[in-house]
Structure formats: structure tokens, C-alpha cells
Design a protein around this motif. Sequence first.
Motif, mmCIF file in Angstrom:
data_model
loop_
_atom_site.group_PDB
_atom_site.id
_atom_site.type_symbol
_atom_site.label_atom_id
_atom_site.label_comp_id
_atom_site.label_asym_id
_atom_site.label_seq_id
_atom_site.Cartn_x
_atom_site.Cartn_y
_atom_site.Cartn_z
ATOM 1 N N SER A 247 0.759 -0.818 -0.096
ATOM 2 C CA SER A 247 0.011 0.179 0.243
ATOM 3 C C SER A 247 0.845 1.185 -0.058
ATOM 4 O O SER A 247 0.550 2.271 -0.613
ATOM 5 C CB SER A 247 -0.972 -0.066 1.241
ATOM 6 O OG SER A 247 -1.966 -1.047 1.140
ATOM 7 N N ARG A 248 1.988 1.101 0.789
ATOM 8 C CA ARG A 248 2.855 2.541 0.670
ATOM 9 C C ARG A 248 3.501 2.500 -0.602
ATOM 10 O O ARG A 248 4.028 3.477 -1.064
ATOM 11 C CB ARG A 248 3.780 2.005 2.147
ATOM 12 C CG ARG A 248 3.260 2.318 3.389
ATOM 13 C CD ARG A 248 4.212 1.756 4.293
ATOM 14 N NE ARG A 248 5.183 2.586 4.517
ATOM 15 C CZ ARG A 248 6.374 2.397 5.387
ATOM 16 N NH1 ARG A 248 6.447 1.231 5.923
ATOM 17 N NH2 ARG A 248 7.344 3.380 5.220
ATOM 18 N N LEU A 249 4.050 1.457 -1.103
ATOM 19 C CA LEU A 249 4.631 1.510 -2.447
ATOM 20 C C LEU A 249 3.734 2.186 -3.412
ATOM 21 O O LEU A 249 4.108 2.790 -4.318
ATOM 22 C CB LEU A 249 5.224 0.114 -2.709
ATOM 23 C CG LEU A 249 6.404 -0.296 -2.190
ATOM 24 C CD1 LEU A 249 6.225 -2.062 -2.503
ATOM 25 C CD2 LEU A 249 7.717 0.182 -2.444
ATOM 26 N N MET A 250 2.412 1.768 -3.335
ATOM 27 C CA MET A 250 1.453 2.222 -4.381
ATOM 28 C C MET A 250 1.177 3.895 -4.157
ATOM 29 O O MET A 250 1.047 4.415 -5.154
ATOM 30 C CB MET A 250 0.169 1.514 -4.215
ATOM 31 C CG MET A 250 -0.776 1.743 -5.243
ATOM 32 S SD MET A 250 -0.226 0.888 -6.867
ATOM 33 C CE MET A 250 -1.202 1.564 -8.118
ATOM 34 N N VAL A 251 1.213 4.134 -3.139
ATOM 35 C CA VAL A 251 0.877 5.681 -2.910
ATOM 36 C C VAL A 251 2.111 6.556 -3.452
ATOM 37 O O VAL A 251 1.981 7.407 -4.029
ATOM 38 C CB VAL A 251 0.891 5.997 -1.320
ATOM 39 C CG1 VAL A 251 0.879 7.507 -1.030
ATOM 40 C CG2 VAL A 251 -0.559 5.323 -0.674
#
Length: 386
Positions: A247-251
Motif C-alpha cells: 500500500s505504501r509502495l502504491m501511494v
Amino acid sequence: MAEQFSEVDKLRAALLENAEILSDCPLVEEEPGSQEVLTRIENVILGVVTSLSKDEAPVLVLPNRSSWANVSFDSAVGLQMSSGNSVTTIRSDCPSSVTKFAHILKILSIIYKLIQSNSYATKRDIYYKDPQLFGSQRNVDFIVDDISCMLKVPRRTLHVLATSKGLISGDLCYLEEDGTRVDCHSSSIAVAVSSNVGGIKNIVSSAKFVMIVEKDATFQSLLDDDFCTKLCPCIMITGKGVPDVNSRLMVRKLWDTLHIPIFALVDADPHGIEIMCIYKYGSVSMSFEAHSLTVPSVMWLGLLPSDLWRLKVPEDTLIPLTKRDESKLNSLLKRPYLTDQPEWQREMEVMQQSKVKAELQSLTAIAPDFLTSIYLPNKLRYGGWV
């Protein structure tokens, strides 16, 4: 619509204007190639073999991923691992660490084969290769991150994937690494965040902003209300609480590609603030991968502690801070990154003085549709973020 959200448009225009500068900022770090990662693994094994040849017990030395002593703060990157002052020693001749030593060598051998064959495995796959040895999935998860930190490479270069728990929806289309086209436009069904964010390409979006939503329940409520299309084109993402790495990589991927405002919508409590800080500044345990996980431009859209009094949220929906909450709040106020955020500090001091917290659901006490019909539109219209 453009006039309705003029403050968002101004911010978006400024970010797009500076897109070239942003793409060259120190947040972007070149990843090592497969051969370089293989060489680093070989060097670790060589160290073990050399010790054995000298009739010495092999030892592995890892940076301590739980120590603030190993972390420095850079406003352009967030929390990043510095030259380690604190290390963890894993000895092969010590009863308390011999099992972990074996786990590390086993997983290193699996990773080496994956990279050599250019194939991928999930952390779950690795656990089931030898569940009796590993004991639990958590042990595997922790050691994969330890290895990533020890080799000084992002986890995705190890060819180990994690099942995502996050969801994404809104004005967004992209291609997965295998060529699968993903369309996030559906107003009723969210898409699971990719397990291989690094392989995503051909991102297409006309979104004006990205909104990180702390909780799945709030995310689903906004989805049911068709928030992403009713208000203005945007992208919503949730890590369902404390975000997983994907999720952090996607943001971060969306930020790198689109250069549009990133807002955080969290509960007005210490836990929600800490989650927002993880997206913005990172965490101590993953500080070695800060360059690909943090987005220091994240802005706090709500729920602000000052909103509770400004909007006269009914007192019976406010929750007294527990001792644990107060301890967490005091800890957050001492974090190095808060000196860069005086407005965040002031909001947290409001909470500290009032000794109450509130969930986003408390806004329904004002009106059932207050969040989507009044609160968020007004925040975006008048620039009500900090």
C-alpha cells in the motif's frame, strides 16, 4: 467543478509545474541489478564458509531495525537508516540465536534460486517450503525484511512478494507486469493493491488528488457513496489500518507518476496520526527502504482535532484519551519530523489539552451524509488541510 475545488487545482498545478524537479529529487534511488544482489548474497555465504574453514562459529551482523539510534530524519525523505550505531548479532553457536541463523541461511538460499531463475514467490510460499523449520509465517516475514536490510536492497529485488491487504479505487488504469490491464473506475468494487507494485506500468489517470483513507469501513462508505466520481475525479486507497508495504509502495508510485496532491483522512486519535506519519515519513523498522516508501508531501485533510470544536461535534461521540493514547501522543510529539510540521504539532496539542479523541464516524452525529456532502467538499474547496 474546477472552480468548486480551486484550492486543490492550485496545489495540483504547482506540483505538475515542478514535476521535473520532483522527479530528480533525492527520494528516487537506483535499485541494484539481479547480478549485484546475487553477489551480495554470495559475499554473506562466503563469510560463513570462511569462518567454518577457520574452525570459528559463523556470525551474521544485522542493523537493528527497531532502534531509533540507527535512524536519521531528512525532510525530503523521511526516516532513513543511517550508518548503524546499533546492530544485532546472530550467532550460530548460541542457543538463543541458532534457529534464526538457520532461518536466514535457508531463506537466502531460496531467494538466490528465485533471482537466478527470474521467478517470484510470496512470503507464504516460502513459509510452506519448510513450516517445521520456520515455525510461523511471522518469522518468515520478519527475516525477509532483515535480509533486505542486511543486503541493503529493496525487498522487491529479492523476488519475494507479499499478499496485499490494501484496496484502491477511482480514476486510475494501469498494466500489471504480466500485461493484465487493471481498471479502478468501478464505483462499487475496489481493486486489491498489486502484490508487485514495482512491475506496474502505463499508469493513466485524470485524478485531481489521491486520498489515503485510514480505515476500510470509511473507505467502503465513501465507495458506496460514489465519492470518486460524484465530487471530482480522484483516487482513494486504504491500507486497512497500519499499511502494508505494498500500500505504501502504491501511494509512492502514484506520487512519482502523477505529481498530484496526496491527502490523508484518518481518525482524530494518536493511532490515526501515527498511521498518517507512516505514509508520510516512514517507520523505524522499514527505514532502510525509505526512498521508495515515503511521500513527505502527504497533507492532513482530516479529521483534525480542531474540527471537533469548530464543527461542534456532539460531546457524547467524543472518547476520552486512555493512558496508552496519552503515551502515544507524547511519543509522537517528540518525533524528529514534527519540528517540520508546526501546524500538525498545534493540532496534536489541541488533542493533548482536550484529552479527547474521535472517529470519522462521529461526523454522522451531525448529519448522516455530513462526511461526503459537506465536510470533504468544503475541505477541498477552501484548502482545509494542514
